[in-house]
Design a protein around this motif. Sequence first.
Motif, PDB file in Angstrom:
ATOM      1  N   UNK A 100       6.300  23.908   4.494  1.00 15.65           N
ATOM      2  CA  UNK A 100       5.865  23.635   6.264  1.00 15.65           C
ATOM      3  C   UNK A 100       4.575  23.118   5.466  1.00 15.65           C
ATOM      4  N   UNK A 101       3.798  24.247   4.844  1.00 16.26           N
ATOM      5  CA  UNK A 101       2.432  23.312   5.017  1.00 16.26           C
ATOM      6  C   UNK A 101       2.431  22.690   4.111  1.00 16.26           C
ATOM      7  N   UNK A 102       3.174  22.220   2.976  1.00 18.27           N
ATOM      8  CA  UNK A 102       3.400  20.956   2.305  1.00 18.27           C
ATOM      9  C   UNK A 102       3.798  19.554   2.858  1.00 18.27           C
ATOM     10  N   UNK A 103       5.057  19.697   4.168  1.00 23.64           N
ATOM     11  CA  UNK A 103       5.784  18.109   4.433  1.00 23.64           C
ATOM     12  C   UNK A 103       4.386  18.257   6.161  1.00 23.64           C
ATOM     13  N   UNK A 104       3.604  19.253   6.728  1.00 23.26           N
ATOM     14  CA  UNK A 104       2.417  18.826   7.712  1.00 23.26           C
ATOM     15  C   UNK A 104       1.323  18.135   6.832  1.00 23.26           C
ATOM     16  N   UNK A 105       1.195  17.951   6.171  1.00 24.86           N
ATOM     17  CA  UNK A 105       0.022  16.944   5.507  1.00 24.86           C
ATOM     18  C   UNK A 105       0.738  15.398   4.953  1.00 24.86           C
ATOM     19  N   UNK A 106       1.755  15.249   4.220  1.00 27.23           N
ATOM     20  CA  UNK A 106       2.825  14.566   3.716  1.00 27.23           C
ATOM     21  C   UNK A 106       3.461  13.889   5.238  1.00 27.23           C
ATOM     22  N   UNK A 107       3.259  14.397   5.792  1.00 24.00           N
ATOM     23  CA  UNK A 107       3.793  13.613   7.703  1.00 24.00           C
ATOM     24  C   UNK A 107       3.233  12.706   8.477  1.00 24.00           C
ATOM     25  N   UNK A 108       1.425  13.627   7.816  1.00 25.25           N
ATOM     26  CA  UNK A 108       0.270  12.733   9.505  1.00 25.25           C
ATOM     27  C   UNK A 108      -0.043  11.779   8.809  1.00 25.25           C
ATOM     28  N   UNK A 109      -0.159  12.292   6.708  1.00 23.03           N
ATOM     29  CA  UNK A 109      -1.192  11.375   5.734  1.00 23.03           C
ATOM     30  C   UNK A 109      -0.519  10.563   5.500  1.00 23.03           C
ATOM     31  N   UNK A 110       0.749  11.031   5.069  1.00 19.79           N
ATOM     32  CA  UNK A 110       1.709  10.391   4.102  1.00 19.79           C
ATOM     33  C   UNK A 110       2.041   8.622   4.708  1.00 19.79           C
ATOM     34  N   UNK A 111       3.059   7.969   3.847  1.00 15.63           N
ATOM     35  CA  UNK A 111       3.188   6.476   4.492  1.00 15.63           C
ATOM     36  C   UNK A 111       4.808   6.119   4.289  1.00 15.63           C
ATOM     37  N   UNK A 112       4.965   4.951   4.914  1.00 19.97           N
ATOM     38  CA  UNK A 112       6.666   5.010   4.825  1.00 19.97           C
ATOM     39  C   UNK A 112       6.798   4.091   4.649  1.00 19.97           C
ATOM     40  N   UNK A 113       7.306   3.048   4.015  1.00 22.01           N
ATOM     41  CA  UNK A 113       7.931   1.632   3.399  1.00 22.01           C
ATOM     42  C   UNK A 113       9.116   1.015   4.001  1.00 22.01           C
ATOM     43  N   UNK A 114       8.987  -0.180   4.978  1.00 19.50           N
ATOM     44  CA  UNK A 114       9.679  -0.794   5.229  1.00 19.50           C
ATOM     45  C   UNK A 114      10.018  -2.413   3.820  1.00 19.50           C
ATOM     46  N   UNK A 115      10.445  -2.384   3.544  1.00 19.95           N
ATOM     47  CA  UNK A 115      11.028  -3.397   2.464  1.00 19.95           C
ATOM     48  C   UNK A 115      11.937  -4.800   3.460  1.00 19.95           C
ATOM     49  N   UNK A 116      11.511  -5.915   4.014  1.00 21.23           N
ATOM     50  CA  UNK A 116      12.174  -7.064   3.458  1.00 21.23           C
ATOM     51  C   UNK A 116      12.339  -7.522   3.097  1.00 21.23           C
ATOM     52  N   UNK A 117      14.309  -7.617   2.604  1.00 25.88           N
ATOM     53  CA  UNK A 117      14.753  -8.510   1.747  1.00 25.88           C
ATOM     54  C   UNK A 117      15.503  -9.756   2.319  1.00 25.88           C
ATOM     55  N   UNK A 118      15.174 -11.265   1.340  1.00 23.35           N
ATOM     56  CA  UNK A 118      16.634 -12.186   1.828  1.00 23.35           C
ATOM     57  C   UNK A 118      16.783 -12.484   0.674  1.00 23.35           C
ATOM     58  N   UNK A 119      18.214 -12.635   0.117  1.00 27.16           N
ATOM     59  CA  UNK A 119      18.214 -13.548  -0.547  1.00 27.16           C
ATOM     60  C   UNK A 119      19.307 -14.408   0.066  1.00 27.16           C
ATOM     61  N   UNK A 120      20.831 -13.660   0.215  1.00 22.96           N
ATOM     62  CA  UNK A 120      21.822 -14.786   0.851  1.00 22.96           C
ATOM     63  C   UNK A 120      21.751 -14.493   1.728  1.00 22.96           C
ATOM     64  N   UNK A 121      21.584 -12.895   2.529  1.00 26.79           N
ATOM     65  CA  UNK A 121      21.494 -12.450   3.567  1.00 26.79           C
ATOM     66  C   UNK A 121      20.199 -11.795   3.792  1.00 26.79           C
ATOM     67  N   UNK A 122      20.280 -10.585   4.923  1.00 26.88           N
ATOM     68  CA  UNK A 122      18.895 -10.187   5.138  1.00 26.88           C
ATOM     69  C   UNK A 122      19.326  -7.911   4.804  1.00 26.88           C
TER      70      UNK A 122
END
Length: 249
Positions: free
Chosen positions: A15-37
């Motif tokens: 729990x103590x490890x997840x708290x800083x990851x939840x507040x200061x970590x980052x999530x990456x959203x990736x948009x890829x388009x070749x034949x489809x999105x």
Amino acid sequence: MDVFLTVMAVIVGLILLLIPLFHFGRVTLRIVCRDTVRVTVSVLGIPFTLFSSKQKSKKKRRGLTNCRNPDRVLARERRRQRRLARKAERKRLRAERKKRKKGATASKSTAPAPNLKENLEMVFALIRRCHAEAQGQLRLTVRRLHLYVATDDAAKTAILYGVISQSLAYLLEWIDEHFVEVVQKENSVVCVADFASQKTRADIDIRLSVRTKDGLLLAWKLYSIFSEEQKIAGDKALARQDTDSKASH
């Protein structure tokens, strides 16, 4: 008692490890388009596919390689095939009766796939709506934005290239104006008229990084956003097909 204390210490540590990851970590959203999105999300370096405009293929059934009793499996498979055949026959008869009742003679046409311009507009809309939902708290990275415009006619290629390059210019201009932090790799943006080819293609890879607590909420909202934009792209493709068919006649 010692085991209980050990388990509790491990849980508290996680729990103590997840708290800083939840507040200061980052999530990456990736948009890829070749034949489809396609849209994927990466949490703690683990990627997950959120949505894709490509139709999923049916999974293959397991064969008899690791089967202990092939005869029993074959008998069960024959019964299943007979049931499916009877079900398909009933479905065919119902369809024929329905067709005769409605007097429908023409077969239903399939919806056309969005072209490069429509897919590019869909990518633009996804970036714009993600920016609005995250209130600008996004880091954008352009890894690849490669567009190759080609048709079977040189004049059509030149016209389509002008339309595509203008849409690309609008996208890049909007990104420069609205994103505080933009990372652009060297030679990441390419837009050329490929007269030697006959197929327009794209290779787009854009990543949006946001704090974990905001990124998880944004990934949840992306479900409705992606569905709406996919429908808009499909409607544009249908309108384009109707226009082309009228022009040909």
